[in-house]
Design a protein around this motif. Structure first.
Motif, PDB file in Angstrom:
ATOM      1  N   GLU A 179      -1.448  -4.859  -8.829  1.00 20.36           N
ATOM      2  CA  GLU A 179      -1.045  -3.812  -7.754  1.00 20.36           C
ATOM      3  C   GLU A 179      -0.402  -2.675  -7.643  1.00 20.36           C
ATOM      4  OE1 GLU A 179       2.985  -4.879  -4.460  1.00 20.36           O
ATOM      5  OE2 GLU A 179       1.490  -6.619  -5.460  1.00 20.36           O
ATOM      6  N   ARG A 183      -1.233   0.557  -6.455  1.00 17.01           N
ATOM      7  CA  ARG A 183      -0.651   1.398  -5.336  1.00 17.01           C
ATOM      8  C   ARG A 183      -0.850   2.996  -5.615  1.00 17.01           C
ATOM      9  NH1 ARG A 183       2.871  -1.200  -1.331  1.00 17.01           N
ATOM     10  NH2 ARG A 183       2.862  -3.230  -1.009  1.00 17.01           N
ATOM     11  N   GLY A 186      -4.052   4.787  -4.168  1.00 21.64           N
ATOM     12  CA  GLY A 186      -3.938   4.439  -2.696  1.00 21.64           C
ATOM     13  C   GLY A 186      -4.295   2.792  -2.036  1.00 21.64           C
ATOM     14  N   SER A 188      -5.656  -0.173  -0.910  1.00 18.95           N
ATOM     15  CA  SER A 188      -4.477  -0.722   0.007  1.00 18.95           C
ATOM     16  C   SER A 188      -5.206  -2.017  -0.159  1.00 18.95           C
ATOM     17  CB  SER A 188      -4.103  -0.433   1.275  1.00 18.95           C
ATOM     18  OG  SER A 188      -5.267  -0.093   2.205  1.00 18.95           O
ATOM     19  N   ASP A 189      -6.748  -2.273  -0.162  1.00 18.18           N
ATOM     20  CA  ASP A 189      -7.536  -3.214   0.046  1.00 18.18           C
ATOM     21  C   ASP A 189      -6.969  -3.822  -1.134  1.00 18.18           C
ATOM     22  OD1 ASP A 189      -8.594  -1.294  -1.240  1.00 18.18           O
ATOM     23  OD2 ASP A 189     -10.388  -2.119  -0.926  1.00 18.18           O
ATOM     24  N   VAL A 191      -4.416  -4.159  -2.985  1.00 23.71           N
ATOM     25  CA  VAL A 191      -3.490  -4.343  -3.181  1.00 23.71           C
ATOM     26  C   VAL A 191      -3.154  -5.764  -2.470  1.00 23.71           C
ATOM     27  CG1 VAL A 191      -1.137  -4.109  -2.298  1.00 23.71           C
ATOM     28  CG2 VAL A 191      -2.264  -2.464  -3.394  1.00 23.71           C
TER      29      VAL A 191
END
Length: 257
Positions: A179, A183, A186, A188-189, A191
């Motif tokens: 994670e 992050r 960038g 987000s999917d 994460v």
């Protein structure tokens, strides 16, 4: 995204995630690279109280020497946790980044007990499997950590609760690192997939009583209900997810459950 022979998507995540393969484009293992290395299945089966020259026992002794501890129970716990972290990291990384899981059956993974990550594990065949939590748990827990737990309990007298706490802690650590990396990029999917898959894995009977989430806003935060015994290493202390706030001053067996 299909699994490619070198599992290159894992490389940016660092050594614990990287899985060496001896597989070319044809899917056939390059045997000479594996000469003399046992499979993890062979290693687990040989870990009995009367076994001689078992690779895992040798690794435990090696870890004890490095940590300057005479307590093999302590080095056995830390060895198991490190191996669990390797397995969870590679499996979770593949599941999240590829959407597929290579079959990490203990019979397909050869282990160099003298080496550190990522040169310790070699996958000898690339067999795609679904990347759902049930498949992942079946491979990591049932093919690896359950037989490993049985051997360590028999040979070193380590409590099952401690070993399952190690397994849960290793999973949480792998998810947290994945994670963090996502992050920073960038992603987000990634994460979201990491959180969802990890949360489902923690509902497994072998993991759900090992600890609890500590912050609902951080999907991979975790507090275990046992101690890995690192505090018993000279100069050691308690880990960030330990059940103890400070090293206990109790009997040697007090933190084993």
């Amino acid at each position: 995204m299909d699994l490619e022979p070198e599992l290159a998507a894992l490389r940016p995540l660092g050594g614990f995630f990287v899985l060496r393969t001896c597989v070319g484009a044809s899917g056939v293992a390059r045997g000479q690279e594996l000469a003399g290395l046992p499979t993890l299945a062979e290693t687990y089966a040989l870990l009995t109280p009367d076994a001689q020259d078992n690779p895992l026992a040798s690794r435990i002794t090696m870890v004890a020497d490095r940590l300057r501890t005479r307590e093999l129970r302590v080095s056995a716990s830390l060895t198991q946790q490190a191996l669990a972290a390797r397995l969870w990291s590679a499996a979770l990384g593949c599941a999240v980044l590829y959407g597929r899981l290579p079959d990490l059956d203990a019979r397909l993974l050869r282990w160099d007990f003298r080496a550190s990550a990522p040169d310790d594990l070699w996958l000898t065949a690339l067999r795609p499997r679904p990347a759902d939590a049930a498949t992942l748990a079946g491979i990591v827990l049932h093919s690896h950590l359950v037989p490993l737990e049985a051997g360590l309990k028999s040979c070193y007298g380590i409590a099952a609760g401690l070993l399952r706490g190690n397994a849960a802690s290793a999973l949480a650590g792998a998810a947290r690192e994945l994670e963090r990396w996502a992050r920073a990029g960038g992603l987000s999917d990634v994460v979201a997939r990491t959180r969802a898959l990890t949360a489902e894995l923690f509902t497994h009977p072998d993991l759900r009583t090992a600890g609890t989430p500590t912050d609902a806003s951080v999907g991979t935060a975790f507090r275990r209900r046992s101690c890995c015994l690192y505090y018993r290493v000279p100069g050691g202390g308690v880990c960030g997810d330990c059940c103890f706030i400070r090293p206990p001053r109790s009997s040697p067996g007090a933190a084993s459950g």
